[in-house]
Design a protein around this motif. Sequence first.
Motif, PDB file in Angstrom:
ATOM      1  N   TYR A  63       0.932  -1.120  -0.151  1.00 31.62           N
ATOM      2  CA  TYR A  63       0.239  -0.136  -0.034  1.00 31.62           C
ATOM      3  C   TYR A  63       0.877   1.255  -0.007  1.00 31.62           C
ATOM      4  O   TYR A  63       0.594   2.270  -0.635  1.00 31.62           O
ATOM      5  N   ARG A  64       1.888   1.030   0.576  1.00 28.58           N
ATOM      6  CA  ARG A  64       3.017   2.350   0.456  1.00 28.58           C
ATOM      7  C   ARG A  64       3.306   2.501  -0.923  1.00 28.58           C
ATOM      8  O   ARG A  64       3.271   3.560  -1.482  1.00 28.58           O
ATOM      9  N   LEU A  65       3.662   1.278  -1.894  1.00 28.56           N
ATOM     10  CA  LEU A  65       4.038   1.739  -3.167  1.00 28.56           C
ATOM     11  C   LEU A  65       2.727   2.021  -4.000  1.00 28.56           C
ATOM     12  O   LEU A  65       2.809   2.852  -5.018  1.00 28.56           O
ATOM     13  N   LEU A  66       1.683   1.670  -3.605  1.00 23.21           N
ATOM     14  CA  LEU A  66       0.410   1.786  -4.415  1.00 23.21           C
ATOM     15  C   LEU A  66       0.009   3.484  -4.239  1.00 23.21           C
ATOM     16  O   LEU A  66      -0.279   4.032  -5.011  1.00 23.21           O
ATOM     17  N   GLY A  67       0.376   3.882  -2.899  1.00 24.39           N
ATOM     18  CA  GLY A  67      -0.081   5.459  -2.796  1.00 24.39           C
ATOM     19  C   GLY A  67       0.931   6.079  -3.508  1.00 24.39           C
ATOM     20  O   GLY A  67       0.674   7.160  -4.021  1.00 24.39           O
ATOM     21  N   LEU A  68       2.381   5.915  -3.682  1.00 21.10           N
ATOM     22  CA  LEU A  68       3.243   6.391  -4.301  1.00 21.10           C
ATOM     23  C   LEU A  68       2.792   6.561  -5.901  1.00 21.10           C
ATOM     24  O   LEU A  68       2.913   7.462  -6.738  1.00 21.10           O
ATOM     25  N   GLY A  69       2.395   5.251  -6.231  1.00 18.33           N
ATOM     26  CA  GLY A  69       1.890   4.954  -7.643  1.00 18.33           C
ATOM     27  C   GLY A  69       0.995   6.050  -7.920  1.00 18.33           C
ATOM     28  O   GLY A  69       0.663   6.569  -9.113  1.00 18.33           O
TER      29      GLY A  69
END
Length: 452
Positions: A310-316
């Motif tokens: 979810y950290r990467l998803l938020g960044l994406g």
Amino acid sequence: MATLVDVAATMEILRETAEICKLILENTNWQIRLLSKSSLLKLLVTKNMIATEYHHRLIMGFSTGTLDDRLAASIEKGTSPVSKRIKALHELQDLGIRTFGMICPSLPYASQEDYDSFSRAMCEALRIDRCEHVWAEVINVRGHSLVDTVKALRDGGYTAEAERVEAVSGTGKAERWEEYARMTFEAHKKHVPADKLRFLQYLGKGPADYWSEERGAGVVLLGKEAVKNNLLSFESSGEIVPFPALEKEDVQYHAERVDIVSRALNSAFLAARALFEIKTYKDGILWKIESKTFEEYCARQWKYQKSQAYRLLGLGRFLSKFPEKDSPFGEDSPVRESHLRPVLEKVPEEHQMACWESYGETASAGKVTAASVRSHVEEYLAKKGLDVSADLTPERWWRDRARARVKLLEADFAKLGFAKESARLLEQLVALIDGAQVAAGADGTNLNDPRG
């Protein structure tokens, strides 16, 4: 490694450190020296976050300026107790890992005998016979560091220690500071062999004879005056050796390795954007065909834990707002993913782009730091009248996001000529959102995670 951020400050940062180390170790023959004030550093080895085959190329150490946990806690915020750092160092040594000591920052003492006792105790605790080198330094003066140190000592109940720092610092006290540095070095010189000691000393504008002559005993001179006097050097077996000139192939080799590391840092942005595209492509058809939830899909594909996914998803999600060829940091800016976290974690989604753009107007390339972004975020939120007292909770994140969607609906209704008729409905919808407890989305995504 890392001059502005502790490489093991948190588990998230430690994982980033592990990934960067693995990239360097797999593509070069370099050795990596890692310094931290966190006992978490040992997990790189004890949890095999870095493969065993590379352990012999790691040299690990912990900053330890005192053996008193309470004293350390008064001047070092958010760090592991010194006792835990020492224990972690011993664990690494017992495993046969290469280690080094770092006696820094060390405070002034009342007499040479006190300096000697301090150095002896530190060397025994660090087990310097198992350390490849022992680095040491007096307080490193940066900005208001001395004033802050004095205040922290007084607040912690260490009045005598605070007074001793005041006695050697400030205008007109250059000689007292020099005496403090020399007495600290002389103490370490008695207990650390010359081939192991690395005493870091910023050369002042005064006579350099004393420090120049002591380079063979472990002094490493730093700063503009050292460069000016051609005293910037490294030592080998007690002999002072000037830095060699780089050959053409050395320059090329260095450039290739810098490019590898740079590409690795950029890969986090590419991965984040791609992950968001997988999540959202045709309403999730790419992952729903084989997994019940997106969390399950990420765990199966890459062994991502929920928080990492979810950290990467938020960044994406944030990066998707830029054309694919563009970066939110500018083409040549070395900004890392971690620098964006304050924006992604604290700022409601509808404000994130404006917040980042306003930061970009004041920050210059190459000088972007997480601390400056965090400070700007707080200023931005305060200026906009948004709550800055705490990080976004999942409920607040979803409430803000839903309210933003209502605003879009309101604009659409107005365009269609139904503004008056929709006003009451929208008002009721906002009230419902403010009181709602969002549990889970229809697609199985955990909506209690604001990055989902």
